[in-house]
Design a protein around this motif. Structure first.
Motif, PDB file in Angstrom:
ATOM      1  N   GLU A  42     -19.275  22.428  36.934  1.00  0.00           N
ATOM      2  CA  GLU A  42     -18.341  22.265  35.821  1.00  0.00           C
ATOM      3  C   GLU A  42     -17.124  21.463  36.248  1.00  0.00           C
ATOM      4  O   GLU A  42     -16.786  21.396  37.436  1.00  0.00           O
ATOM      5  CB  GLU A  42     -17.899  23.616  35.271  1.00  0.00           C
ATOM      6  N   LEU A  43     -16.500  20.865  35.253  1.00  0.00           N
ATOM      7  CA  LEU A  43     -15.208  20.210  35.448  1.00  0.00           C
ATOM      8  C   LEU A  43     -14.159  21.253  35.141  1.00  0.00           C
ATOM      9  O   LEU A  43     -14.125  21.805  34.051  1.00  0.00           O
ATOM     10  CB  LEU A  43     -15.064  19.018  34.504  1.00  0.00           C
ATOM     11  N   GLY A  44     -13.314  21.528  36.093  1.00  0.00           N
ATOM     12  CA  GLY A  44     -12.319  22.552  35.851  1.00  0.00           C
ATOM     13  C   GLY A  44     -11.781  23.058  37.159  1.00  0.00           C
ATOM     14  O   GLY A  44     -12.013  22.463  38.201  1.00  0.00           O
ATOM     15  N   PRO A  45     -11.044  24.131  37.115  1.00  0.00           N
ATOM     16  CA  PRO A  45     -10.798  24.984  35.954  1.00  0.00           C
ATOM     17  C   PRO A  45      -9.845  24.332  34.963  1.00  0.00           C
ATOM     18  O   PRO A  45      -9.202  23.338  35.284  1.00  0.00           O
ATOM     19  CB  PRO A  45     -10.148  26.226  36.573  1.00  0.00           C
ATOM     20  N   GLY A  46      -9.792  24.908  33.774  1.00  0.00           N
ATOM     21  CA  GLY A  46      -8.883  24.406  32.758  1.00  0.00           C
ATOM     22  C   GLY A  46      -7.466  24.827  33.064  1.00  0.00           C
ATOM     23  O   GLY A  46      -7.244  25.702  33.902  1.00  0.00           O
ATOM     24  N   PRO A  47      -6.503  24.256  32.448  1.00  0.00           N
ATOM     25  CA  PRO A  47      -6.654  23.153  31.498  1.00  0.00           C
ATOM     26  C   PRO A  47      -6.906  21.823  32.218  1.00  0.00           C
ATOM     27  O   PRO A  47      -6.415  21.600  33.324  1.00  0.00           O
ATOM     28  CB  PRO A  47      -5.300  23.120  30.777  1.00  0.00           C
ATOM     29  N   LEU A  48      -7.693  20.996  31.576  1.00  0.00           N
ATOM     30  CA  LEU A  48      -8.021  19.668  32.093  1.00  0.00           C
ATOM     31  C   LEU A  48      -7.244  18.616  31.321  1.00  0.00           C
ATOM     32  O   LEU A  48      -7.072  18.726  30.116  1.00  0.00           O
ATOM     33  CB  LEU A  48      -9.506  19.370  31.897  1.00  0.00           C
ATOM     34  N   THR A  49      -6.816  17.584  32.025  1.00  0.00           N
ATOM     35  CA  THR A  49      -6.255  16.418  31.367  1.00  0.00           C
ATOM     36  C   THR A  49      -7.361  15.389  31.263  1.00  0.00           C
ATOM     37  O   THR A  49      -8.071  15.128  32.237  1.00  0.00           O
ATOM     38  CB  THR A  49      -5.076  15.834  32.176  1.00  0.00           C
ATOM     39  N   ALA A  50      -7.530  14.839  30.093  1.00  0.00           N
ATOM     40  CA  ALA A  50      -8.549  13.819  29.863  1.00  0.00           C
ATOM     41  C   ALA A  50      -7.960  12.771  28.920  1.00  0.00           C
ATOM     42  O   ALA A  50      -6.809  12.888  28.483  1.00  0.00           O
ATOM     43  CB  ALA A  50      -9.804  14.444  29.259  1.00  0.00           C
ATOM     44  N   TYR A  51      -8.746  11.771  28.607  1.00  0.00           N
ATOM     45  CA  TYR A  51      -8.311  10.695  27.712  1.00  0.00           C
ATOM     46  C   TYR A  51      -9.382  10.500  26.657  1.00  0.00           C
ATOM     47  O   TYR A  51     -10.570  10.625  26.933  1.00  0.00           O
ATOM     48  CB  TYR A  51      -8.039   9.410  28.501  1.00  0.00           C
ATOM     49  N   ALA A  52      -8.932  10.203  25.431  1.00  0.00           N
ATOM     50  CA  ALA A  52      -9.854  10.057  24.305  1.00  0.00           C
ATOM     51  C   ALA A  52      -9.227   9.133  23.273  1.00  0.00           C
ATOM     52  O   ALA A  52      -8.073   8.728  23.391  1.00  0.00           O
ATOM     53  CB  ALA A  52     -10.139  11.428  23.685  1.00  0.00           C
ATOM     54  N   VAL A  53     -10.008   8.838  22.250  1.00  0.00           N
ATOM     55  CA  VAL A  53      -9.501   8.033  21.142  1.00  0.00           C
ATOM     56  C   VAL A  53      -8.676   8.969  20.260  1.00  0.00           C
ATOM     57  O   VAL A  53      -9.210   9.747  19.484  1.00  0.00           O
ATOM     58  CB  VAL A  53     -10.655   7.383  20.355  1.00  0.00           C
ATOM     59  N   THR A  54      -7.359   8.900  20.439  1.00  0.00           N
ATOM     60  CA  THR A  54      -6.411   9.724  19.687  1.00  0.00           C
ATOM     61  C   THR A  54      -5.709   8.838  18.665  1.00  0.00           C
ATOM     62  O   THR A  54      -5.773   7.609  18.760  1.00  0.00           O
ATOM     63  CB  THR A  54      -5.362  10.328  20.633  1.00  0.00           C
ATOM     64  N   PRO A  55      -5.001   9.434  17.707  1.00  0.00           N
ATOM     65  CA  PRO A  55      -4.224   8.603  16.776  1.00  0.00           C
ATOM     66  C   PRO A  55      -3.223   7.696  17.506  1.00  0.00           C
ATOM     67  O   PRO A  55      -3.056   6.530  17.145  1.00  0.00           O
ATOM     68  CB  PRO A  55      -3.507   9.631  15.893  1.00  0.00           C
ATOM     69  N   GLY A  56      -2.598   8.211  18.563  1.00  0.00           N
ATOM     70  CA  GLY A  56      -1.656   7.404  19.326  1.00  0.00           C
ATOM     71  C   GLY A  56      -2.326   6.219  20.011  1.00  0.00           C
ATOM     72  O   GLY A  56      -1.784   5.113  20.045  1.00  0.00           O
ATOM     73  N   LEU A  57      -3.544   6.434  20.526  1.00  0.00           N
ATOM     74  CA  LEU A  57      -4.281   5.340  21.163  1.00  0.00           C
ATOM     75  C   LEU A  57      -4.683   4.303  20.120  1.00  0.00           C
ATOM     76  O   LEU A  57      -4.572   3.097  20.364  1.00  0.00           O
ATOM     77  CB  LEU A  57      -5.516   5.858  21.893  1.00  0.00           C
ATOM     78  N   ARG A  58      -5.104   4.766  18.958  1.00  0.00           N
ATOM     79  CA  ARG A  58      -5.467   3.824  17.878  1.00  0.00           C
ATOM     80  C   ARG A  58      -4.277   2.947  17.496  1.00  0.00           C
ATOM     81  O   ARG A  58      -4.415   1.747  17.301  1.00  0.00           O
ATOM     82  CB  ARG A  58      -5.960   4.573  16.639  1.00  0.00           C
ATOM     83  N   GLU A  59      -3.107   3.567  17.391  1.00  0.00           N
ATOM     84  CA  GLU A  59      -1.914   2.819  17.002  1.00  0.00           C
ATOM     85  C   GLU A  59      -1.489   1.850  18.105  1.00  0.00           C
ATOM     86  O   GLU A  59      -1.089   0.728  17.849  1.00  0.00           O
ATOM     87  CB  GLU A  59      -0.783   3.789  16.668  1.00  0.00           C
ATOM     88  N   TRP A  60      -1.579   2.284  19.347  1.00  0.00           N
ATOM     89  CA  TRP A  60      -1.189   1.460  20.486  1.00  0.00           C
ATOM     90  C   TRP A  60      -2.134   0.275  20.667  1.00  0.00           C
ATOM     91  O   TRP A  60      -1.712  -0.840  20.899  1.00  0.00           O
ATOM     92  CB  TRP A  60      -1.156   2.332  21.743  1.00  0.00           C
TER      93      TRP A  60
END
Length: 168
Positions: free
Chosen positions: A20-38
């Motif tokens: 597994e990837l962890g333990p949590g909390p994990l920082t990751a990157y995704a297509v967020t509203p902020g990324l869409r705007e940027w």
């Protein structure tokens, strides 16, 4: 939702051993509203590529903090439920937090779709970039140029079943 988890090769080895990837909390990157705007694009593939690159930059930061790790950026692409990855609304367009999400709990490695790793020929540039990161953060243009040199290298795609070969 596809998220991109930054790691190092030792971190990938730990995840493989634990399953597994962890333990949590994990920082990751995704297509967020902020990324869409940027990024200013509606093309999901371009947006996911931007999220992958944000994770690669975070992997470089992990390398800078772990001088013993092999100088290759590592990003694991993982599919999680939409509500599992949460963007911090207070970070909005904060440049450091664009596309950043938090995942509260560990994520089973079986949910990984792929692993992205630098090729061997990127090692010298990644080594130099990790060493220059602190100076770049303090406004040194030459150091920023060195950091950008690592970004010139595309991460290679590997299937999850290839992890033992990557960490071996």
């Amino acid at each position: 939702m596809r998220v991109y988890v930054p790691l190092t090769l030792p971190g990938l080895a730990e995840a493989h051993k634990a399953g597994e990837l962890g333990p949590g909390p994990l920082t990751a990157y995704a297509v967020t509203p902020g990324l869409r705007e940027w990024y200013v694009s509606d093309d999901i593939e371009e947006l996911e590529y931007a999220a992958l690159n944000r994770a690669a930059a975070a992997s470089l930061r992990l390398l800078a903090g772990d001088p013993g790790a092999a100088r290759r950026r590592v990003v694991v692409a993982v599919d999680v439920a939409d509500g599992q990855a949460v963007a911090d609304p207070d970070r909005g367009l904060d440049a450091a937090g664009i596309g950043e999400v938090r995942i509260a709990d560990a994520v089973p490695l079986k949910k990984a779709a792929a692993v992205h790793v630098d090729a061997d020929d990127a090692e010298a540039d990644v080594t130099a970039a990790a060493a220059a990161l602190g100076a770049a953060d303090h406004g040194d243009d030459d150091a920023q140029f060195t950091v950008d040199g690592a970004e010139d290298h595309e991460l290679l795609w590997f299937g999850v079943q290839e992890i033992p070969n990557l960490i071996g």
